[in-house]
Design a protein around this motif. Structure first.
Motif, PDB file in Angstrom:
ATOM      1  N   ASP A 252      12.986   0.096   9.387  1.00  0.00           N
ATOM      2  CA  ASP A 252      13.300  -0.972   8.445  1.00  0.00           C
ATOM      3  C   ASP A 252      12.223  -1.121   7.381  1.00  0.00           C
ATOM      4  OD1 ASP A 252      15.648  -1.519   9.722  1.00  0.00           O
ATOM      5  OD2 ASP A 252      14.876  -3.197  10.892  1.00  0.00           O
ATOM      6  N   ARG A 253      10.978  -1.112   7.813  1.00  0.00           N
ATOM      7  CA  ARG A 253       9.875  -1.251   6.851  1.00  0.00           C
ATOM      8  C   ARG A 253       9.793  -0.044   5.928  1.00  0.00           C
ATOM      9  NH1 ARG A 253       5.821  -5.027   7.596  1.00  0.00           N
ATOM     10  NH2 ARG A 253       6.098  -6.403   9.389  1.00  0.00           N
ATOM     11  N   PHE A 254       9.976   1.143   6.496  1.00  0.00           N
ATOM     12  CA  PHE A 254       9.897   2.330   5.654  1.00  0.00           C
ATOM     13  C   PHE A 254      11.062   2.376   4.674  1.00  0.00           C
ATOM     14  CE2 PHE A 254      10.486   6.893   4.742  1.00  0.00           C
ATOM     15  CZ  PHE A 254       9.228   7.157   4.235  1.00  0.00           C
ATOM     16  N   ALA A 255      12.233   1.922   5.096  1.00  0.00           N
ATOM     17  CA  ALA A 255      13.365   1.850   4.167  1.00  0.00           C
ATOM     18  C   ALA A 255      13.050   0.916   3.004  1.00  0.00           C
ATOM     19  CB  ALA A 255      14.619   1.382   4.903  1.00  0.00           C
ATOM     20  N   LYS A 256      12.388  -0.197   3.305  1.00  0.00           N
ATOM     21  CA  LYS A 256      12.003  -1.125   2.241  1.00  0.00           C
ATOM     22  C   LYS A 256      11.016  -0.464   1.279  1.00  0.00           C
ATOM     23  CE  LYS A 256      11.097  -5.347   3.483  1.00  0.00           C
ATOM     24  NZ  LYS A 256      10.416  -6.530   4.051  1.00  0.00           N
ATOM     25  N   VAL A 257      10.036   0.254   1.829  1.00  0.00           N
ATOM     26  CA  VAL A 257       9.069   0.974   0.993  1.00  0.00           C
ATOM     27  C   VAL A 257       9.779   1.981   0.096  1.00  0.00           C
ATOM     28  CG1 VAL A 257       7.188   2.663   1.055  1.00  0.00           C
ATOM     29  CG2 VAL A 257       7.124   0.684   2.571  1.00  0.00           C
ATOM     30  N   THR A 258      10.712   2.743   0.677  1.00  0.00           N
ATOM     31  CA  THR A 258      11.417   3.770  -0.078  1.00  0.00           C
ATOM     32  C   THR A 258      12.270   3.161  -1.175  1.00  0.00           C
ATOM     33  OG1 THR A 258      11.483   5.115   1.937  1.00  0.00           O
ATOM     34  CG2 THR A 258      12.928   5.777   0.120  1.00  0.00           C
TER      35      THR A 258
ATOM     36  N   ASP B  19       0.829  -1.206   0.000  1.00  0.00           N
ATOM     37  CA  ASP B  19       0.000   0.000   0.000  1.00  0.00           C
ATOM     38  C   ASP B  19       0.860   1.250   0.000  1.00  0.00           C
ATOM     39  OD1 ASP B  19      -2.269  -1.590   0.129  1.00  0.00           O
ATOM     40  OD2 ASP B  19      -2.276  -1.611   2.314  1.00  0.00           O
ATOM     41  N   SER B  20       1.880   1.269   0.846  1.00  0.00           N
ATOM     42  CA  SER B  20       2.744   2.444   0.932  1.00  0.00           C
ATOM     43  C   SER B  20       3.596   2.612  -0.317  1.00  0.00           C
ATOM     44  CB  SER B  20       3.641   2.337   2.174  1.00  0.00           C
ATOM     45  OG  SER B  20       2.865   2.315   3.350  1.00  0.00           O
ATOM     46  N   VAL B  21       4.055   1.497  -0.897  1.00  0.00           N
ATOM     47  CA  VAL B  21       4.817   1.570  -2.145  1.00  0.00           C
ATOM     48  C   VAL B  21       3.962   2.179  -3.244  1.00  0.00           C
ATOM     49  CG1 VAL B  21       5.821   0.180  -4.001  1.00  0.00           C
ATOM     50  CG2 VAL B  21       6.439  -0.287  -1.628  1.00  0.00           C
ATOM     51  N   ALA B  22       2.693   1.768  -3.320  1.00  0.00           N
ATOM     52  CA  ALA B  22       1.795   2.305  -4.345  1.00  0.00           C
ATOM     53  C   ALA B  22       1.630   3.809  -4.196  1.00  0.00           C
ATOM     54  CB  ALA B  22       0.434   1.610  -4.271  1.00  0.00           C
TER      55      ALA B  22
END
Length: 506
Positions: free
Chosen positions: A322-328, A106-109
């Motif tokens: 960590d999760r936000f880094a993956k999204v970014t 969802d965040s990647v989109a």
């Protein structure tokens, strides 16, 4: 009542004797507790960070007096002493937030949808083929780092929004500066999106139904102003009324599919355009062109999503670094690959004739490109709510940061901002140099200058500016300042020529 044993000791402080026990019913902001995932999330324990932990030592109840939906999505912790108006708290929303939030996809989109655009081939033509591609890669890497830097700054400062971080670091002047640039960039983007809707959707409808303009009533569907109003009010407005940004992920996912169609359409149809529309073949593999600074401005404008990065971070179901880094990483990589394919395939065909919107280089009767034009318009009125979230959040944070959520205020600002941007799009075909001034200055400030100088301010004060920790941020801020000054100079110089005039639609 105390927090769970797994949390930091700095959060262990008993409640006052005369206050009832309160259970934490939603997770606090990631910056106020230890990692919910891995120890690798923890930052270096600097003196600044130790001070932040001490400030956040009181037991917290989450989300009761959020001043806006976006701050609600950040699970903003509120001290018990602030709950004087608890009878007016939005408990249904708080209960929903305990299980709300989106996943990584969802965040990647949402993030990738904020980045992708059709103006990158023009940036390559301005800088030269090899220089333009190099700028795309380098600026994408810098963007990836500075997006994550904003969340790191939030963790170091114990704040929950871009505005609060700047206020913590530079006081009221920093708060005013970032508020102005955020609002200017987001509102300018909304106006531009509305203009693009008017430039794409009506042309597609007229190409599908050539005689539509002759019908007494149906001809209104080929009218630019009507289509802008219909798409903005009928699609963008309902999406903008959401309180949580992660609920836009499905619309953003649909827009990403549309962007893939645009890239594939340009890749397939480019070689087949009439010869008279193609550019000079001798300029295909140029190295350096005089428009390099305009190119940096265009690329920066395209890649900037820093103004909604904390909103996207807070929309994660489990918000950690960590999760936000993956999204970014995923979002910027998808954007970079798409931009490189689009830029290379389009520039090699059109070279010196490349336009700001690459779809305008193709014939008006090209069926596949018309599908791409429709997808581009669809992308615009699903991306517009992302920018409206930012505009509304800036107003809420700046003027109503200590007030509880109010639905009437939420609807009023949503309606006012959206209809103001729609009015500009209805009467203007080209925003001219003013969009270049506000967009160029805002993009470089939000993406390169503010995140870097905040990090330098929040990092260990005993380290010199040329230390390995601070030097990258200093270089980034200097680069952003130089680009902003040159971009403003070029835009202001253009304002004195007819090319800088704002065109009003007939």
């Amino acid at each position: 009542m105390y927090p769970d044993d797994g949390q930091e000791d700095s959060l262990r402080q008993p409640l006052l004797d005369d206050e009832p026990d309160v259970q934490v019913i939603a997770p606090p902001l990631r910056s106020t507790v230890s990692s919910r995932e891995a120890d690798s999330d923890d930052l270096e324990d600097t003196p600044t960070q130790t001070h932040v932990r001490n400030e956040q030592s009181m037991p917290l109840l989450v989300g009761l007096v959020d001043a806006s939906a976006a701050r609600g999505s950040l699970d903003r912790p509120v001290p018990l002493s602030a709950l004087d108006d608890i009878e007016n708290a939005d408990f249904e929303y708080i209960a929903a937030k305990s299980t709300a939030g989106g996943g990584v996809f969802d965040s990647v989109a949402n993030m990738a949808n904020s980045i992708l655009g059709a103006g990158l081939p023009y940036a390559v033509s301005q800088a030269g083929f090899f220089t333009g591609l190099t700028l795309l890669i380098v600026l994408c890497g810098i963007t990836d780092w500075t997006i994550r830097l904003i969340v790191i700054n939030a963790k170091l400062s114990g704040r929950h929004s871009y505005i609060d971080i700047m206020d913590h670091c530079f006081g009221s002047s920093g708060r005013a500066a970032v508020s102005f640039f955020q609002f200017a960039f987001a509102f300018g983007g909304m106006c531009a999106f509305g203009i693009i809707i008017g430039d794409t959707i009506p042309h597609v409808i007229r190409s599908i139904f050539p005689t539509l303009h002759e019908k007494p009533f149906l001809k209104i569907f080929a009218n630019r102003q009507f289509i802008i109003s219909l798409c903005t009010i009928g699609v963008s407005y309902p999406l903008s009324l959401y309180r949580d940004i992660h609920k836009l992920s499905r619309a953003s996912g649909l827009a990403l599919v549309g962007m893939c169609i645009i890239v594939i359409s340009v890749l397939i149809e480019g070689p087949h355009v009439p010869q008279e529309l193609k550019g000079d073949p001798s300029k295909r593999f140029s190295i350096l062109e005089p428009g390099i600074f305009q190119s940096i401005g265009v690329i920066s404008f395209a890649f900037v999503c820093h103004h909604n990065s904390l909103l996207i971070y807070g929309s994660l179901r489990t918000p950690t670094l960590d999760r936000f880094a993956k999204v970014t990483h995923i979002s910027t990589f998808i954007s970079l690959v798409s931009c490189l394919i689009l830029a290379i395939s389009a520039f090699l065909v059109f070279t010196n004739k490349t336009r700001g919107n690459i779809l305008n280089n193709f014939p008006v009767n090209d069926t596949i490109i018309n599908i791409a034009r429709f997808c581009f318009g669809l992308n615009m009125f699903t991306t517009l709510p992302l920018e409206l979230f930012v505009c509304r959040e800036v107003i809420e944070q700046y003027f109503f940061s200590h007030e509880s959520f109010n639905m009437q205020r939420h609807v009023f600002f949503t309606t006012t901002i959206l209809f103001a941007s729609m009015l500009v799009a209805l009467i203007t075909c080209d925003l001219g140099v003013m969009l270049e001034i506000t967009g160029g200055a805002s993009a470089t400030a939000l993406a390169f200058i503010f995140p870097a100088i905040c990090y330098v301010k929040l990092s260990n004060g005993h380290l010199p500016w040329h230390s390995r920790t601070k030097l990258p941020a200093v270089v980034c801020a200097t680069f952003g300042f130089v680009v902003m000054c040159i971009s403003l100079f070029l835009a202001l110089a253009k304002a004195w020529t007819p090319a800088g005039d704002v065109r009003i639609c007939s």
